[in-house]
Scaffold this motif. Structure first.
Motif, PDB file in Angstrom:
ATOM      1  N   HIS A  50      -2.907   7.750  -5.602  1.00  0.00           N
ATOM      2  CA  HIS A  50      -2.940   8.674  -4.472  1.00  0.00           C
ATOM      3  C   HIS A  50      -4.089   9.676  -4.600  1.00  0.00           C
ATOM      4  O   HIS A  50      -4.770   9.994  -3.614  1.00  0.00           O
ATOM      5  CB  HIS A  50      -1.610   9.413  -4.380  1.00  0.00           C
ATOM      6  CG  HIS A  50      -1.540  10.401  -3.251  1.00  0.00           C
ATOM      7  ND1 HIS A  50      -1.311  10.015  -1.955  1.00  0.00           N
ATOM      8  CD2 HIS A  50      -1.710  11.750  -3.236  1.00  0.00           C
ATOM      9  CE1 HIS A  50      -1.317  11.090  -1.178  1.00  0.00           C
ATOM     10  NE2 HIS A  50      -1.556  12.149  -1.929  1.00  0.00           N
ATOM     11  N   GLY A  73      -7.412   2.792   3.294  1.00  0.00           N
ATOM     12  CA  GLY A  73      -6.245   1.925   3.368  1.00  0.00           C
ATOM     13  C   GLY A  73      -6.492   0.706   4.222  1.00  0.00           C
ATOM     14  O   GLY A  73      -6.075  -0.416   3.882  1.00  0.00           O
ATOM     15  N   LEU A 110       0.823  -1.205   0.000  1.00  0.00           N
ATOM     16  CA  LEU A 110       0.000   0.000   0.000  1.00  0.00           C
ATOM     17  C   LEU A 110       0.860   1.259   0.000  1.00  0.00           C
ATOM     18  O   LEU A 110       0.521   2.259  -0.668  1.00  0.00           O
ATOM     19  CB  LEU A 110      -0.933  -0.009   1.208  1.00  0.00           C
ATOM     20  CG  LEU A 110      -1.920  -1.180   1.269  1.00  0.00           C
ATOM     21  CD1 LEU A 110      -2.869  -1.023   2.452  1.00  0.00           C
ATOM     22  CD2 LEU A 110      -2.707  -1.307  -0.023  1.00  0.00           C
ATOM     23  N   SER A 111       1.966   1.248   0.726  1.00  0.00           N
ATOM     24  CA  SER A 111       2.848   2.420   0.742  1.00  0.00           C
ATOM     25  C   SER A 111       3.462   2.656  -0.621  1.00  0.00           C
ATOM     26  O   SER A 111       3.573   3.797  -1.084  1.00  0.00           O
ATOM     27  CB  SER A 111       3.952   2.226   1.790  1.00  0.00           C
ATOM     28  OG  SER A 111       3.405   2.119   3.081  1.00  0.00           O
ATOM     29  N   SER A 113       2.162   1.635  -3.505  1.00  0.00           N
ATOM     30  CA  SER A 113       1.074   2.022  -4.418  1.00  0.00           C
ATOM     31  C   SER A 113       0.655   3.467  -4.218  1.00  0.00           C
ATOM     32  O   SER A 113       0.268   4.149  -5.161  1.00  0.00           O
ATOM     33  CB  SER A 113      -0.128   1.095  -4.214  1.00  0.00           C
ATOM     34  OG  SER A 113       0.216  -0.250  -4.434  1.00  0.00           O
ATOM     35  N   ASP A 114       0.732   3.949  -2.976  1.00  0.00           N
ATOM     36  CA  ASP A 114       0.310   5.323  -2.693  1.00  0.00           C
ATOM     37  C   ASP A 114       1.211   6.350  -3.365  1.00  0.00           C
ATOM     38  O   ASP A 114       0.826   7.513  -3.491  1.00  0.00           O
ATOM     39  CB  ASP A 114       0.301   5.558  -1.178  1.00  0.00           C
ATOM     40  CG  ASP A 114      -0.455   6.821  -0.785  1.00  0.00           C
ATOM     41  OD1 ASP A 114      -1.651   6.926  -1.149  1.00  0.00           O
ATOM     42  OD2 ASP A 114       0.142   7.692  -0.130  1.00  0.00           O
ATOM     43  N   HIS A 167      -6.271   7.631  -1.885  1.00  0.00           N
ATOM     44  CA  HIS A 167      -5.673   8.222  -0.675  1.00  0.00           C
ATOM     45  C   HIS A 167      -5.572   7.168   0.422  1.00  0.00           C
ATOM     46  O   HIS A 167      -6.358   7.133   1.364  1.00  0.00           O
ATOM     47  CB  HIS A 167      -6.488   9.430  -0.199  1.00  0.00           C
ATOM     48  CG  HIS A 167      -5.782  10.241   0.851  1.00  0.00           C
ATOM     49  ND1 HIS A 167      -4.506  10.737   0.680  1.00  0.00           N
ATOM     50  CD2 HIS A 167      -6.162  10.622   2.088  1.00  0.00           C
ATOM     51  CE1 HIS A 167      -4.148  11.390   1.760  1.00  0.00           C
ATOM     52  NE2 HIS A 167      -5.125  11.335   2.636  1.00  0.00           N
ATOM     53  N   ILE A 168      -4.544   6.338   0.306  1.00  0.00           N
ATOM     54  CA  ILE A 168      -4.382   5.174   1.173  1.00  0.00           C
ATOM     55  C   ILE A 168      -3.762   5.527   2.520  1.00  0.00           C
ATOM     56  O   ILE A 168      -4.121   4.947   3.545  1.00  0.00           O
ATOM     57  CB  ILE A 168      -3.517   4.114   0.453  1.00  0.00           C
ATOM     58  CG1 ILE A 168      -4.225   3.644  -0.826  1.00  0.00           C
ATOM     59  CG2 ILE A 168      -3.234   2.936   1.362  1.00  0.00           C
ATOM     60  CD1 ILE A 168      -3.370   2.750  -1.698  1.00  0.00           C
TER      61      ILE A 168
END
Length: 533
Positions: free
Chosen positions: A126, A142, A116-117, A119-120, A130-131
């Motif tokens: 993003h 998220g 997730l980090s 992908s953000d 907005h994860i």
């Protein structure tokens, strides 16, 4: 021990061959570590980060070979919890299993957070989803996405080990191919040899930088070689395949990580590292290879990398949930965790243990903000987990010497103590802030053990073997004290290099004391014969 081909309801099904076992270990080794490790280690150690990878490969290679002998001689599920149990009894087995389980159960959410980090950082993701919050914690969206990943891992695990092995084998091929493709593309587009001596020379922070890089991502990247051993109880031919699977996976992982670090350093713009390694690809950048690929005109590779940023960590998280479930299953069999975690469903899977891993993984999303926040803690827990294996191997060679050993560790009388020393050094380098927290977690685990035993009739509780466990508490307590006065998060009262000598001498004293305190041969034989995996 059970028939290797047993596959009856109520028992784990032996359905995994060599390639499935090897891919389980390799799939755990190649996770989020390859996406993030090179940048993190280069910032800490500069070009000498190559030495960090080599040092970690040697240290963990010895520990992998120790596990290979144990896994082939005692082919049971949840082996990292059960080998110490055979050698030292239930109390030591629980302590090793508790650390193993905590380490394993937290890696699945760590890998999801890495996905997730990463992908953000993709602009359109993003802007639309907005994860993450600015401080790195998961937003509500998220958390929902992370929970979906964890639910997927749970479903695949419950459907059976054959599906788990097949799913993992497919993802490992991609997970291995993409790093190798990245190496080939980056080296063909840019190879700045001068970068290996830029920004203060090859080792701008000296040996301290090399050691400090180990718990910052290097050791974490190699974690997972033991996954083939955790599922040995579900292998078709464990005596032949387990040791080979571990050794091959470790060799491939080492080669991939060394090539990635070389490619990363060589592909950097020389001006970015001419004055130091604090920010080689830009502050806050979470996708170093994608950034380099885009800057070199290979935007297509950046797209591949962002796709793999989902596949690689997700595949690793899937395998670690399986490993965590087998560990709690093993401890349930030993009656040091509540009996329901040892229940096996009709598909030959410890369903309750899988569900427990899901629940704890979900809780882990709440207090920990990022991938980096847990790496040192997990590395420290892994060091404790791995440390039990060489002591158990040495003790079992003495107390259970007649057992057939399809793979035998060369120079075991030397490498077993060395493996224990290596694990303790990794624990020391992880830093005092991570290590004292683990000591508190061990005490909490003992409380869980006490509550579990209260629920068992007195006559059925069994003996904890306190005498054989007498070395564990001075060992863990002594290590935390050494860390408190060391230079890695401590007071630095111990001079440089002398601190390492203290750790080595202390480790050897504990190792040989532990071997002398091992269970007598008849008790070891009874424990091994009691297995019905």
């Amino acid at each position: 021990m059970s028939n290797p081909n047993a596959a009856t309801d109520g028992q784990l099904h032996r359905a995994v061959g060599f390639w499935g076992l090897m891919f389980l270990s390799l799939g755990s080794i190649i996770g989020s570590g390859w996406l993030l490790g090179a940048l993190t280690t280069a910032v800490i150690a500069g070009p000498a980060s190559l030495l960090s990878w080599l040092l970690a490969a040697v240290m963990l290679g010895v520990l992998a070979l120790v596990h290979a002998e144990l896994g082939a001689a005692y082919p049971i599920s949840g082996g990292t919890a059960r080998f110490p149990y055979f050698a030292f009894g239930p109390l030591v087995g629980f302590t090793a299993g508790w650390m193993s389980w905590l380490r394993s159960v937290m890696i699945s959410p760590i890998e999801v957070e890495a996905t997730l980090s990463y992908s953000d950082r993709i602009g359109w993701v993003h802007d639309r989803v907005h994860i993450l919050h600015p401080n790195g914690t998961l937003t509500l969206a998220g958390l929902v996405i992370a929970s979906c990943f964890m639910l997927l891992f749970t479903v695949v695990n419950i459907l059976g080990v054959r599906l788990l092995s097949s799913t993992n084998s497919v993802t490992v091929v991609l997970k291995t191919a993409v790093p190798l493709l990245t190496v080939a593309v980056l080296m063909s587009l840019a190879f700045h040899g001068a970068n290996f001596t830029a920004g203060g020379g090859f080792a701008p922070h000296g040996a301290h930088g090399v050691f400090a890089a180990l718990p910052a991502g290097v050791v974490f990247a190699f974690l997972g070689f033991e996954q083939a051993i955790q599922l040995a109880g579900e292998a078709r031919d464990p005596q032949r395949d387990v040791s080979r699977a571990v050794i091959v996976a470790m060799a491939i992982g080492t080669a991939v990580y060394l090539l990635l670090q070389i490619a990363f350093i060589a592909a950097l713009e020389p001006s970015a590292v001419s004055h130091g390694w604090a920010s080689p690809v830009g502050r806050g950048d979470f996708g170093p290879y994608a950034t380099l690929a885009t800057g070199l005109g290979a935007a297509w590779l950046a797209v591949v990398l962002y796709v793999d940023a989902v596949v690689s960590p997700a595949g690793t998280g899937l395998v670690y949930m399986a490993g965590a479930a087998r560990l709690s299953y093993a401890m349930g069999r030993q009656r040091v965790l509540p009996a329901p975690v040892a229940a096996v469903g009709r598909r030959g899977v410890p369903v309750v243990s899988v569900l427990l891993a899901f629940v704890v993984g979900e809780l882990a999303f709440l207090p920990f903000p990022s991938w980096q926040a847990l790496v040192s803690v997990v590395t420290s827990a892994a060091a404790v987990m791995y440390a039990f294996a060489p002591v158990a191997l040495h003790a079992l060679r003495v107390r259970d010497s007649a057992r057939p050993r399809p793979y035998r560790l060369p120079a075991g009388s030397v490498l077993a103590p060395a493996g224990f020393v290596f694990a303790n050094l990794i624990f020391y380098w992880s830093g005092y802030q991570a290590d004292w927290k683990l000591a508190a977690v061990v005490l909490f685990g003992l409380g869980v053990l006490a509550l579990t035993r209260r629920g068992i009739p007195v006559g059925d509780r069994g003996v904890l073997r306190w005498r054989s466990a007498a070395w564990v508490w001075p060992w863990l307590g002594g290590l935390v004290v050494i860390c408190r006065f060391g230079r890695y998060g401590g007071t630095r009262a111990l001079p440089g290099w002398w601190d390492l000598l203290v750790v080595i001498a202390f480790s050897l004293a504990v190792h040989y004391t532990a071997v002398r305190l091992a269970l007598p041969s008849d008790a070891v034989d009874t424990a091994v014969r009691g297995e019905r995996s």
